[in-house]
Enzyme design. Sequence first.
Site, PDB file in Angstrom:
ATOM      1  N   ASP A 186       6.073  20.644  60.364  1.00 31.35           N
ATOM      2  CA  ASP A 186       6.589  19.024  60.602  1.00 31.35           C
ATOM      3  C   ASP A 186       7.011  18.492  59.397  1.00 31.35           C
ATOM      4  OD1 ASP A 186       7.134  16.308  61.341  1.00 31.35           O
ATOM      5  OD2 ASP A 186       6.135  16.989  63.305  1.00 31.35           O
ATOM      6  N   ASP A 213      10.861  24.252  59.034  1.00 30.62           N
ATOM      7  CA  ASP A 213      11.229  23.820  60.354  1.00 30.62           C
ATOM      8  C   ASP A 213      10.240  23.780  61.560  1.00 30.62           C
ATOM      9  OD1 ASP A 213      14.469  23.516  61.684  1.00 30.62           O
ATOM     10  OD2 ASP A 213      12.769  23.502  63.015  1.00 30.62           O
ATOM     11  N   ASP A 239      19.197  18.908  57.186  1.00 26.87           N
ATOM     12  CA  ASP A 239      20.453  19.045  58.226  1.00 26.87           C
ATOM     13  C   ASP A 239      19.376  18.586  59.272  1.00 26.87           C
ATOM     14  OD1 ASP A 239      22.725  19.465  59.399  1.00 26.87           O
ATOM     15  OD2 ASP A 239      22.458  21.402  59.694  1.00 26.87           O
ATOM     16  N   LYS A 247      21.523  14.522  56.508  1.00 32.38           N
ATOM     17  CA  LYS A 247      22.703  14.218  57.456  1.00 32.38           C
ATOM     18  C   LYS A 247      22.097  13.252  58.361  1.00 32.38           C
ATOM     19  CE  LYS A 247      22.440  17.024  61.418  1.00 32.38           C
ATOM     20  NZ  LYS A 247      22.942  18.200  62.043  1.00 32.38           N
ATOM     21  N   PHE A 277      22.198  27.301  56.111  1.00 27.09           N
ATOM     22  CA  PHE A 277      21.998  26.700  55.055  1.00 27.09           C
ATOM     23  C   PHE A 277      21.106  27.677  53.962  1.00 27.09           C
ATOM     24  CE2 PHE A 277      22.646  21.476  55.340  1.00 27.09           C
ATOM     25  CZ  PHE A 277      23.637  21.808  55.976  1.00 27.09           C
ATOM     26  N   GLY A 331      18.980  28.662  59.862  1.00 30.91           N
ATOM     27  CA  GLY A 331      18.964  29.374  58.339  1.00 30.91           C
ATOM     28  C   GLY A 331      20.274  29.485  57.835  1.00 30.91           C
TER      29      GLY A 331
END
Length: 200
Positions: free
Chosen positions: A90, A72, A115, A155, A54, A52
């Site tokens: 998901d 997440d 990310d 990312k 970010f 957490g």
Amino acid sequence: MPGSYLPQDKFFKKAKEQGYRARSVFKLEELQNKHHLIRPGDKVLDLGAAPGSFMQYIQKIVGKEGLVIGLDLTPIKPFSQPNAKTYVADIFDDKAYDKILKENNVRKFDVVTSDLAPATSGIKFVDAGRSFDLNCQVLKVAEKYLRTGGNLVIKAFPGADHGQLIAKARALFTKVQMAKPEAVRNTSREEYLVGLGKRG
Ligand SMILES: C[S@@+](CC[C@H](N)C(=O)[O-])C[C@H]1O[C@@H](n2cnc3c(N)ncnc32)[C@H](O)[C@@H]1O
């Protein structure tokens, strides 16, 4: 994530000092300082958000009028601030997005950050392929739930499909740039794709 910290790493120490849950925050901070991706009042969707850091950073930028929603597979420790909400899901579960939008009275997001990191095998081309699959899904989410003019951060672990990822992002955004923030470890192949101004 605590397991990925190197005790002597300066960003690890800085994260601890500043009360962040992970050193990853400084990658986003560098991208934010350069591109001004997130603004006060924005509604931001953060994919692959655990633990957490970010979210902690985004929550401060968007302020009381804004919102950050973190999603997440792993539960994210809840935030006391009402402008930061967490979901266990998901990213491939399309139903999760409808629930999130409905529960938070959001039509579209201003920014999507990702990310996401796949479970790694240690085999470069396998991991790059897994990352590519995650990122194709992130682009689909951005296509559907990001407003026109909105911004994206992803990312990426560049591999054989990297050109394809950039081409897909260019079709969606007016400006696309790759960056390797200072906080990315020298040993890591990870980079960040920044998409600015979603096309209408
Ligand atoms: C590097 S961590 C994110 C760190 C985070 N940005 C922070 O600042 O604390 C990557 C995350 O991606 C998540 N992840 C990987 N695959 C996922 C999936 N299919 N759906 C949701 N989350 C996923 C992992 O559970 C992991 O928590």
